[in-house]
Write an enzyme that holds these catalytic residues in place. Structure first.
Site, PDB file in Angstrom:
ATOM      1  N   SER A 188       1.131  -1.091   0.126  1.00  0.00           N
ATOM      2  CA  SER A 188       0.179   0.432  -0.156  1.00  0.00           C
ATOM      3  C   SER A 188       0.831   1.107   0.140  1.00  0.00           C
ATOM      4  O   SER A 188       1.819   1.089  -1.450  1.00  0.00           O
ATOM      5  CB  SER A 188      -0.904  -0.208   1.310  1.00  0.00           C
ATOM      6  OG  SER A 188      -2.085   0.654   1.201  1.00  0.00           O
ATOM      7  N   GLU A 315      -9.074  -3.655  -4.843  1.00  0.00           N
ATOM      8  CA  GLU A 315      -8.200  -3.534  -3.360  1.00  0.00           C
ATOM      9  C   GLU A 315      -9.278  -2.697  -2.609  1.00  0.00           C
ATOM     10  O   GLU A 315      -9.291  -2.977  -1.610  1.00  0.00           O
ATOM     11  CB  GLU A 315      -7.033  -2.431  -4.116  1.00  0.00           C
ATOM     12  CG  GLU A 315      -6.407  -3.043  -4.765  1.00  0.00           C
ATOM     13  CD  GLU A 315      -4.932  -3.873  -3.856  1.00  0.00           C
ATOM     14  OE1 GLU A 315      -5.419  -3.319  -2.475  1.00  0.00           O
ATOM     15  OE2 GLU A 315      -4.207  -4.138  -4.344  1.00  0.00           O
ATOM     16  N   HIS A 409      -8.374  -5.759  -0.622  1.00  0.00           N
ATOM     17  CA  HIS A 409      -7.320  -4.667  -0.211  1.00  0.00           C
ATOM     18  C   HIS A 409      -6.260  -5.348   1.225  1.00  0.00           C
ATOM     19  O   HIS A 409      -6.495  -5.849   2.463  1.00  0.00           O
ATOM     20  CB  HIS A 409      -6.962  -3.263   0.388  1.00  0.00           C
ATOM     21  CG  HIS A 409      -5.367  -2.619   0.690  1.00  0.00           C
ATOM     22  ND1 HIS A 409      -5.291  -2.193  -0.511  1.00  0.00           N
ATOM     23  CD2 HIS A 409      -5.149  -1.521   1.766  1.00  0.00           C
ATOM     24  CE1 HIS A 409      -3.999  -1.237  -0.122  1.00  0.00           C
ATOM     25  NE2 HIS A 409      -4.395  -0.994   1.172  1.00  0.00           N
TER      26      HIS A 409
END
Length: 488
Positions: A188, A315, A409
Site C-alpha cells: 500500500s 483492492e 486490500h
C-alpha cells in the site's frame, strides 16, 4: 543460545531475545532500535539526526514507540500504537545461523497517515527460516512527515526512509546481513514508498532490489501541499511556518488533517481522493523529489534494479460496497460518469470489464476505484521501465476472501509473510486460508530477495505477463492487466 543475544551497532550494543530456541528455525529479534534522535522539541519537523551513542546494552526486547498514536481496532491489519517520544526505530529479525545473508527492509502501509512497524504481520520469523534477515522501519506520518512547512525540510518521512536504510548499510552486517544484498519491500503506502525510493537518484546506493505490493503513490504537487498546509494553519489559528506548526500538538494536527484535505464524507471523499490523489505523502518538492515517480522511472532512474510489483484484484471494492444501495439499479455507464468523463475511455473501460459488470454496480465502481488508485500503476510502471537494464516482474492476487467476498486490500500480506496463523488474519482471510498459496507466494518472495528472480517470465521480456496467485492453483497469464489498460 540460552543467553540473550547482544550485537554491537554503530551507536552502541543492543540486547535482543531468541525465538524457537533449540529448533532448526531458531532466530533472534531486536526490537525498537533508534536510528535517529526523537523528533520532538526543536527536532520536530527537522531532518532525522543520528541518535546519541550509548555504552551499556540497550534493551531491544519490546517494540519502540510508534508515530502511530491511536491503535485502529477496525483496521484490516493489526497496527499497535506504542506511546513514547523516540518513534523512529528499526526492528531486526535474524536467523541464528549467522552468515552474510540477503536482507529485506519492510516499509509499512497506512495511507502515509497510519500504520505501524510493530504489527505482528511483519514479524520476519518465516523469512529468517528461509535465510533472509528482515528489518521493519518506522517513519513520521501525515502532516508531521509529509506536510509542507516553510522553513523546514520537505518530505521528512522520505528522509526517515533514507535514514533507516543508511542505518541498515552501517549495521546490518553485525546482524548477519549483507549490506550489498538489500531488497526494499512494502505494501500500500509502503509499496508506494518503494517505488518513490526506486525513482530517487539519492537513494540508489541503499538497496539493490525492490518489491511493491499494492503500491499507492502520492506524488503530491507542491502547490496542493502548500494549500493544504495553509488550511491547517488557518484552522489551527497559527502562522504557516515552523514555529506556528510547532505550537500545534500532534493530536491537534491529526484532528485538522482530514479537514484540510478531504472534508467531504462517503462517495464525496472518494471523488476527492480520485481527483486530487492521496492527501498526505511524498510531495514533488523540486529538490528531494524532482519529478513524479513514474516520470523518474521513465528517464531510467532505478533501471539497474530488479522490481517485483502487483496488486489484488479488488483492492477497494469494499469501499463501494458500503454505498451499494445507491448503486444497485444504476447502469454501469452512468455510475462511472463522475469518475470517467471521456466517453471513449469510459466505453473502452466498460468493454474491458464485462465480467465485473455482471457482479453489479458496487463491484464495477469498486473495481474502478481499485484500478485508478492501485492496479493501473502496475502496467504504467512496467512500461516506464521497458528499457531498463534489470527486469520487471508482475503478479495479480486473485484469491477471494470467504469473509470479505473480494480479493481485497491487505489480504495478500500474510501470504507473502507465510503468516496465516497470526493475529486477526482470520478476520480477513477466514479460519482456513489456503496454506499452499502462502507457500507459493512466500517462496516467490524469497527467491526474488535471494536470487533476483521470483520464478516466472518477466513483464520486461514478455509484456503483459504476470503471475496470478489464486487457489486451488496459481498460473501465468500473458494478458493479466488487460482490464485496466484503457486507463493507462
Amino acid at each position: 543460545m540460552t543467553d540473550s543475544p547482544i550485537v554491537d551497532t554503530a551507536s552502541g550494543p543492543v540486547r535482543g531475545f531468541w525465538r524457537g530456541h533449540g529448533t532448526p528455525d531458531a532466530s533472534a529479534a531486536f526490537l525498537g532500535i533508534p536510528f535517529t534522535k526523537p523528533p520532538v522539541g526543536k527536532l520536530r519537523f527537522a531532518a532525522p539526526a543520528p541518535p546519541d551513542p550509548w555504552t551499556e546494552p540497550l534493551d531491544a526486547t519490546t517494540y519502540g514507540a510508534t508515530p502511530l498514536r491511536i491503535t485502529g481496532e477496525e483496521n484490516l491489519i493489526p497496527e499497535p500504537a506504542v506511546p513514547g517520544k523516540s518513534t523512529l526505530n528499526v526492528n531486526v529479525f535474524t536467523p541464528a545461523t549467522g552468515g552474510s545473508l540477503p536482507v529485506l527492509v519492510w516499509i509499512h502501509g497506512g495511507g502515509y497517515t497510519e500504520g505501524s512497524p510493530a504489527s505482528p504481520w511483519y514479524d520476519g520469523a518465516r523469512f529468517n527460516r528461509d535465510g533472509v534477515v528482515t528489518v521493519s522501519i518506522s517513519y513520521r506520518l501525515g502532516f508531521d512527515g509529509f506536510g509542507y512547512i516553510s522553513g523546514a525540510p520537505a518530505n521528512r518521512g522520505v528522509l526517515d526512509w533514507i535514514a533507516a536504510l543508511e542505518w541498515v548499510q552501517r549495521n546490518i552486517a553485525a546482524f548477519g546481513g549483507d549490506p550489498s544484498r538489500v531488497t526494499i519491500g512494502g505494501q500500500s503506502a509502503g509499496g508506494g514508498a518503494v517505488l518513490t525510493l526506486l525513482g530517487m537518484p539519492q537513494a540508489q546506493h541503499l538497496f539493490d532490489r525492490a518489491m511493491s505490493f499494492s503500491g499507492a503513490l502520492a506524488d503530491v504537487p507542491l502547490a496542493i501541499a502548500k494549500a493544504r498546509a495553509d488550511r491547517i494553519a488557518e484552522l489551527g489559528g497559527v502562522t504557516p511556518d515552523v514555529e506556528g506548526f510547532r505550537a500545534l500538538t500532534e493530536r491537534r494536527i491529526r484532528q485538522l488533517q482530514p479537514k484540510a484535505a478531504t472534508p467531504r464524507a462517503g462517495i464525496g471523499m472518494v471523488l476527492d481522493l480520485l481527483n486530487d490523489g492521496l492527501p498526505w505523502g511524498p510531495m514533488v518538492d523540486g529538490e528531494l523529489l524532482r519529478h513524479p515517480t513514474v516520470d523518474s522511472l521513465t528517464t531510467g532512474t532505478g533501471s539497474d534494479k530488479p522490481l517485483l510489483l502487483g496488486s489484488t484484484d479488488d483492492e477497494f471494492t469494499m469501499v463501494a460496497e458500503r454505498e451499494g444501495g445507491r448503486f444497485r439499479r444504476m447502469p454501469s455507464g452512468i455510475l462511472l460518469l463522475p469518475f470517467l468523463h471521456g466517453r471513449s475511455t469510459r466505453r473502452a473501460y466498460l468493454r474491458a470489464n464485462r465480467p465485473q459488470r455482471k457482479k453489479g454496480g458496487a463491484a464495477m465502481v469498486g473495481r474502478f476505484i481499485s484500478d485508478h488508485v492501485f492496479r493501473v500503476l502496475v502496467p504504467r510502471v512496467a512500461e516506464a521501465r521497458s528499457g531498463a537494464d534489470a527486469e520487471t516482474w508482475a503478479y495479480r492476487f486473485s484469491w477471494v476472501s470467504p469473509v470479505k467476498g473480494w480479493a481485497c486490500h491487505c489480504l495478500d500480506v500474510p501470504f507473502w509473510f507465510d503468516g496465516l496463523d497470526r493475529e486477526k488474519v482470520a478476520n480477513l482471510a477466514g479460519v482456513a486460508p489456503p496454506q499452499a498459496l502462502a507457500d507459493d507466494m512466500h517462496a516467490a518472495a524469497v527467491r526474488f530477495i535471494t536470487d533476483g528472480d521470483p520464478g516466472w517470465p518477466a513483464w520486461s521480456t514478455e509484456p503483459g505477463t504476470a503471475r496470478v496467485f489464486d487457489a486451488p492453483a496459481s498460473g501465468t497469464d500473458r494478458d493479466a492487466y488487460a482490464s485496466v489498460l484503457p486507463l493507462v
